[in-house]
Design an enzyme around this catalytic site. Structure first.
Site, PDB file in Angstrom:
ATOM      1  N   GLU A  87       0.712  -1.313   0.074  1.00 17.28           N
ATOM      2  CA  GLU A  87       0.038   0.074   0.049  1.00 17.28           C
ATOM      3  C   GLU A  87       1.035   1.326  -0.168  1.00 17.28           C
ATOM      4  OE1 GLU A  87      -1.783   1.025   4.395  1.00 17.28           O
ATOM      5  OE2 GLU A  87      -1.670  -1.242   3.970  1.00 17.28           O
ATOM      6  N   CYS A 119      -2.774  -4.806   4.508  1.00 21.57           N
ATOM      7  CA  CYS A 119      -1.620  -5.934   4.854  1.00 21.57           C
ATOM      8  C   CYS A 119      -2.096  -7.248   4.044  1.00 21.57           C
ATOM      9  CB  CYS A 119      -1.712  -5.889   6.174  1.00 21.57           C
ATOM     10  SG  CYS A 119      -1.328  -4.448   7.065  1.00 21.57           S
ATOM     11  N   HIS A 245      -1.153 -12.800  10.720  1.00 23.87           N
ATOM     12  CA  HIS A 245      -0.861 -11.383  10.297  1.00 23.87           C
ATOM     13  C   HIS A 245      -0.565 -10.859  11.805  1.00 23.87           C
ATOM     14  CE1 HIS A 245      -0.582  -7.185   9.146  1.00 23.87           C
ATOM     15  NE2 HIS A 245      -1.486  -6.922   9.617  1.00 23.87           N
TER      16      HIS A 245
END
Length: 419
Positions: A87, A119, A245
């Protein structure tokens, strides 16, 4: 003749680049006069600090180059797909991957794309690559996937403590050495939420409460979908390891607790034991880098692989999440290289060779690196702070650095020393 589609596809090699400078998060929390108890609950120890001459392109290239060196010139010619998940793109039209493709010297027969979904983008790139490679008619076809982000730290806010920078590059191919993905075992949970928005390079609009709630909801929803697709997999026994994550390790701890409780496992002792057994090895490296955004799930995987507790044949449940939001829980099998010593010391060496900045030096570097690098017409990195900090030569070998932006054209140079 064995069909190419019958092969197992996955990750053959990994390499991380987490910068050359870091700062102690607790020192930053004290300097900002943040609540010490709340800061400790993040479970982040250090964070990578990006320099004024670094951007997402330099991080991506510095992460990938050692993979290509290990692969050799002939093997590099087999790379026919480059995917960069980020991003931190630097152009609204031109893919970040185009710079990376050129600077790595990849073949003109190698196509490239940029993937964006916060993400989640890095692991989404892995899944896309494993679905595309079986279509190739070249038996040795490979893909290079890089999850990279260099977000500006949201200075003087609590989120500053958990915002790092970094890149993880993965070589994807058949009969993978490290991790084989199991087709058809992914569960998904996706919906629209404004937990994080970046309307301009200088604006990061984060709703931390909404983000954490979405993260937990997506974990439970994605696992439920995975379990249904896999005939009722049990949360405690389906996999040997869990890799999430990791926006910060404390978030993983809370999400894991919520997941187990939602499936009937409410004993605090059972939850704590399961965290230590199946998740703790994967959050060690994220605790030393802070959130790499698109690269964090892959860094957590490296943390597990280099922990000494991962062995061939074991199953890993991987949860990847991206704000906005999209999430996936999938099943994978550790390959024959799991548990072997990582080349060149692996991510551990990368993290331990960074220069430790005190708070005053961190603020100087962060101030010098504040200029937004997307949409800027002209920019010359201010290396004055780096000269004062004596950061030159802190890592061996050449690294790619941003040398300037002129009329929106970005220039890069390989350097052995920064100043």
């Amino acid at each position: 003749m064995k069909s190419l589609t019958a092969r197992r596809w996955g990750i053959d090699d990994l390499h991380a680049y987490c910068g050359i400078a870091c700062v102690d998060v607790h020192e930053t929390a004290a300097a900002r006069q943040f609540d010490a108890v709340r800061a400790a609950r993040l479970e982040v120890l250090r964070k990578t600090v990006a320099l004024p001459c670094e951007d997402a392109v330099t991080y991506a290239v510095n992460a990938a180059r050692p993979l290509l060196d290990r692969l050799g010139p002939d093997g590099t010619q087999d790379i026919e797909l480059l995917i960069v998940g980020t991003e931190s793109g630097v152009d609204y039209s031109k893919s970040l991957a185009s710079w990376v493709h050129a600077l790595l010297g990849l073949s003109r027969r190698c196509r490239f794309i940029e993937v964006k979904q916060a993400c989640y983008a890095g692991f989404a790139g892995i899944q896309f690559a494993t679905s595309q490679l079986p279509r190739s008619r070249r038996p040795g076809a490979r893909a290079l996937v890089i999850g990279v982000d260099v977000p500006p730290p949201i200075r003087h806010t609590f989120e500053e403590l958990s915002t790092g920078a970094g890149a993880v590059a993965a070589l994807v191919g058949p009969e993978p050495r490290l991790l084989a993905l199991e087709p058809g075992t992914s569960g998904y949970h996706c919906f629209d939420v404004s937990d994080l928005r970046v309307p301009s390079p200088a604006e990061h609009l984060l709703d931390p409460d909404a983000s954490l709630l979405s993260y937990v909801e997506c974990l439970k929803g994605a696992f439920r979908d995975y379990a249904e697709r896999c005939g009722g997999a049990d949360v405690m026994t389906a996999v040997d390891h869990l890799v999430f994550h990791t926006p910060f390790p404390g978030a993983v701890r809370g999400a894991h607790r919520a997941l187990l409780r939602s499936f009937g496992h409410r004993s605090p002792q059972v939850v704590a034991q399961d965290f230590d057994a199946r998740i703790e090895p994967s959050v060690r490296y994220p605790a030393l880098s802070a959130n790499l955004y698109a690269g964090t799930t892959l860094l957590a995987l490296m943390s597990l692989l280099e922990s000494g507790r991962a062995f061939p044949g074991q199953r890993v449940g991987i949860f990847s999440y991206g704000s906005g939001c999209a999430a996936e829980f999938c099943d994978a099998v550790l390959g024959p290289g799991a548990g072997e010593p990582a080349p060149e010391g692996g991510a551990h060496a990368v993290l331990e060779t960074r220069t430790r900045l005190d708070q005053a030096r961190y603020d100087k570097v962060a101030d010098a690196a504040q200029t937004p690098r997307s949409g800027v017409r002209d920019y010359t990195p201010d290396l004055t702070a780096l000269r004062e900090l004596a950061l030159a030569g802190t890592r061996r070998g050449e690294l790619l650095m941003l040398s300037g932006i002129h009329a929106h054209r970005r220039d890069y140079a390989m350097v052995k020393e920064l100043v």
